[in-house]
Every structure is written in C-alpha cells, then in structure tokens.
Design a protein around this motif. Structure first.
Motif, short mmCIF file in Angstrom:
data_model
loop_
_atom_site.label_atom_id
_atom_site.label_comp_id
_atom_site.label_asym_id
_atom_site.label_seq_id
_atom_site.Cartn_x
_atom_site.Cartn_y
_atom_site.Cartn_z
N PRO A 35 0.83 -1.21 0.00
CA PRO A 35 0.00 0.00 0.00
C PRO A 35 0.86 1.26 0.00
O PRO A 35 1.92 1.31 0.65
CB PRO A 35 -0.78 -0.12 1.32
N THR A 36 0.43 2.27 -0.74
CA THR A 36 1.11 3.56 -0.72
C THR A 36 0.93 4.18 0.66
O THR A 36 -0.20 4.25 1.16
CB THR A 36 0.53 4.50 -1.79
N PRO A 37 2.02 4.59 1.31
CA PRO A 37 1.90 5.15 2.67
C PRO A 37 0.96 6.36 2.70
O PRO A 37 0.85 7.09 1.72
CB PRO A 37 3.33 5.58 3.00
N GLN A 38 0.30 6.54 3.82
CA GLN A 38 -0.56 7.70 4.03
C GLN A 38 -0.17 8.39 5.33
O GLN A 38 -0.19 7.74 6.37
CB GLN A 38 -2.03 7.28 4.08
N PRO A 39 0.24 9.65 5.28
CA PRO A 39 0.41 10.46 4.08
C PRO A 39 1.60 9.98 3.25
O PRO A 39 2.58 9.47 3.80
CB PRO A 39 0.65 11.87 4.64
N THR A 41 4.37 10.94 1.92
CA THR A 41 5.51 11.86 1.85
C THR A 41 6.66 11.19 1.12
O THR A 41 6.74 9.95 1.06
CB THR A 41 5.98 12.26 3.25
N PRO A 42 7.58 11.97 0.55
CA PRO A 42 8.73 11.36 -0.13
C PRO A 42 9.49 10.39 0.77
O PRO A 42 9.88 9.29 0.33
CB PRO A 42 9.59 12.56 -0.50
N GLU A 43 9.68 10.76 2.02
CA GLU A 43 10.43 9.91 2.95
C GLU A 43 9.75 8.56 3.15
O GLU A 43 10.39 7.50 3.12
CB GLU A 43 10.61 10.61 4.30
N ASN A 79 -2.20 13.32 -6.59
CA ASN A 79 -2.81 12.26 -5.79
C ASN A 79 -1.94 11.79 -4.63
O ASN A 79 -2.33 10.89 -3.89
CB ASN A 79 -3.16 11.07 -6.70
N LEU A 80 -0.79 12.43 -4.46
CA LEU A 80 0.08 12.10 -3.35
C LEU A 80 0.30 13.28 -2.41
O LEU A 80 0.66 13.09 -1.26
CB LEU A 80 1.45 11.61 -3.86
N GLY A 81 0.10 14.49 -2.93
CA GLY A 81 0.34 15.68 -2.13
C GLY A 81 1.46 16.52 -2.73
O GLY A 81 2.64 16.33 -2.42
N THR A 82 1.10 17.42 -3.64
CA THR A 82 2.09 18.18 -4.38
C THR A 82 3.02 18.98 -3.48
O THR A 82 4.22 19.09 -3.73
CB THR A 82 1.39 19.13 -5.39
N SER A 83 2.48 19.53 -2.39
CA SER A 83 3.31 20.40 -1.55
C SER A 83 4.52 19.65 -1.00
O SER A 83 5.61 20.23 -0.85
CB SER A 83 2.47 20.97 -0.39
N ALA A 84 4.35 18.37 -0.70
CA ALA A 84 5.47 17.59 -0.16
C ALA A 84 6.45 17.17 -1.25
O ALA A 84 7.64 17.01 -0.98
CB ALA A 84 4.93 16.35 0.56
N ALA A 86 6.86 18.69 -4.53
CA ALA A 86 7.34 19.69 -5.50
C ALA A 86 8.83 19.94 -5.32
O ALA A 86 9.30 20.28 -4.23
CB ALA A 86 6.56 20.99 -5.33
N GLY A 87 9.58 19.74 -6.40
CA GLY A 87 11.01 20.00 -6.39
C GLY A 87 11.87 18.82 -5.96
O GLY A 87 13.10 18.92 -5.95
N VAL A 88 11.24 17.70 -5.61
CA VAL A 88 12.01 16.52 -5.19
C VAL A 88 12.65 15.85 -6.41
O VAL A 88 11.98 15.52 -7.38
CB VAL A 88 11.10 15.51 -4.45
N ASN A 89 13.97 15.68 -6.36
CA ASN A 89 14.67 14.96 -7.42
C ASN A 89 14.55 13.47 -7.12
O ASN A 89 15.41 12.87 -6.48
CB ASN A 89 16.13 15.40 -7.49
N LEU A 90 13.46 12.89 -7.58
CA LEU A 90 13.15 11.51 -7.24
C LEU A 90 14.17 10.54 -7.84
O LEU A 90 14.51 9.52 -7.21
CB LEU A 90 11.73 11.14 -7.68
N ALA A 91 14.65 10.84 -9.04
CA ALA A 91 15.66 9.97 -9.64
C ALA A 91 16.90 9.90 -8.76
O ALA A 91 17.45 8.82 -8.51
CB ALA A 91 16.01 10.47 -11.04
N GLU A 92 17.32 11.05 -8.28
CA GLU A 92 18.52 11.10 -7.43
C GLU A 92 18.26 10.42 -6.08
O GLU A 92 19.10 9.69 -5.57
CB GLU A 92 18.94 12.55 -7.22
N GLU A 93 17.08 10.68 -5.51
CA GLU A 93 16.75 10.10 -4.21
C GLU A 93 16.69 8.57 -4.28
O GLU A 93 17.16 7.87 -3.38
CB GLU A 93 15.42 10.66 -3.70
#
Length: 231
Positions: A35-39, A41-43, A79-84, A86-93
């Motif tokens: 399941p996708t965590p709720q909330p 967040t990227p972390e 659908n995940l929460g843009t504020s959390a 926005a700007g996250v370099n997901l490829a790098e993370e």
C-alpha cells in the motif's frame, strides 16, 4: 550488456508495485506490491520502496510516478500531495536509496512506452485514482501534458470528473456516459492515430470502441521500463 536487469517501479495513489525485467522485457521476479503510505511523503514512499524491493537483484531502475516529472524531478503530485513532492529529485533520491542508476517519468508515459506501436502520433490514457495521459511520435515520448487538470465540466477537471472516487460515487452507468464524452473530446482535440487505454478502471468500459482504440494492461506495457532506457 547481456546481464542488464531493470527494476521497474510503479508508484500509484493506492499501491506501489515493482518487478524486475530482463533486457528483452521478460519478467524475472514477479510483481510485488505494498500500500502507498498515508500520508505519502517522499520519505515514507522511499522507505516503502526500499523495503518492497529488498530481495530483488537489478542493475538499473525505471520508475513511473503519478505526476509531472521533468529530468527526474517531480513538479506536481496531485494524488500524493504536491506540496510535499514539489522540487524533489526523485531519480537522485532513488539512486541514493537503492544504489543503482535511476530514471523517473510520469507513470502513464512509462506504461505507454511498453504499449505503443511506434508508428505515427499515439496517445495513452490511464483510468484510475486520476486521469493519466501520455503522447508519442514514432515511438518517442513527447513532453508531458497534465491534461487531467484541464477543466472539462462545470469547473471540474478530468481527475474529478472521471476519477475513481467519482466512479464509486455515481456508478458504472453514469461513469461510462462520461467516458464516452471524454473519449470524444480526446479524439477531437488530439487527432491521434491510435489511442491506448489502461489503468484499473479501463475494464469498466462497456461501450464499443473505435478500431484505433486498444485496451491494455500493466502486463501489456511491462517493458516500458526497458524502453525508458532506450529513449
């Protein structure tokens, strides 16, 4: 490299799925999901992915993400929460978290890469938590457009108009009537040579489709993660 193995990750609004693929797109380790965590967040999402794939062997990573992504950086995640996000370099993370080269694009973009014929102007739409769209010209993915957030009816965007929450609210019959209107709009606005429809709600469509419209599954587009590295 003959031993190239790709970890393919699909981040969704309700579930995160992953499998590994051979260079030719054969499934090596079958889909696992959580399941996708709720909330979401990227972390928490990164931690969930790390746990999900801990037993997988792979040499590179392809990830489909439900939002606007450019150069591996997330700009929106409705659908995940843009504020959390926005700007996250997901490829790098992800590369830092899992230790392998990583590419990230919109989830509809990646699914379509595994489905399109590679001839002419083709469009992919996904029906699920929201409304995903992707475009291709002769097999090459084009810049992503968030069509889902264009108003379609009385100020409602496509996510609201035909998303999963609305399907559950109005029922199959009314939802299908809306989908007939939506497909008519796509046909008129984009003049695609071929349209592919995927996502969990695609199987709920109950009206005849044009000859140049094809229903697809995640398995049909399984090698999108391979094609992403060929782009």
């Amino acid at each position: 490299m003959a031993t190239t193995t790709t970890l393919s990750i699909d981040i969704g609004g309700s579930k995160i799925k992953a499998c590994t693929l051979s260079k030719t797109g054969k499934i090596l380790q079958d889909y696992v999901k959580t399941p996708t965590p709720q909330p979401a967040t990227p972390e928490k999402v990164l931690a969930a992915i790390k746990e999900l794939v801990k037993d997988f062997k792979y040499s590179r990573i392809s990830t489909g993400f439900p939002g606007y992504v450019r150069d591996g950086i997330v700009h929106t995640a409705p659908n995940l929460g843009t504020s959390a996000w926005a700007g996250v370099n997901l490829a790098e993370e992800l590369m830092m978290t899992l230790g392998k080269p990583t590419r990230v694009i919109n989830d509809a973009d990646m699914l379509g890469l595994g489905c399109v014929s590679g001839k002419g102007f083709e469009m992919m739409i996904t029906l699920g938590t929201g409304f995903g769209t992707a475009f291709y010209l002769d097999g090459k993915v084009l810049p992503h457009l968030e069509v889902a957030h264009h108003p379609v009816h009385k100020g409602e965007d496509y996510d609201k108009y035909i998303g999963e929450a609305t399907y559950n609210d109005i029922g199959k019959k009314k939802w299908n009537k809306r989908m007939q209107r939506v497909i008519s709009i796509m046909k008129t606005v984009f003049n695609y040579d071929r349209l592919y429809i995927g996502g969990g709600l695609a199987r709920k469509l109950d009206f005849p489709l044009d000859d140049n419209i094809e229903l697809v599954t995640n398995i049909d587009g399984i090698d999108g993660g391979i094609q992403l590295w060929e782009q």
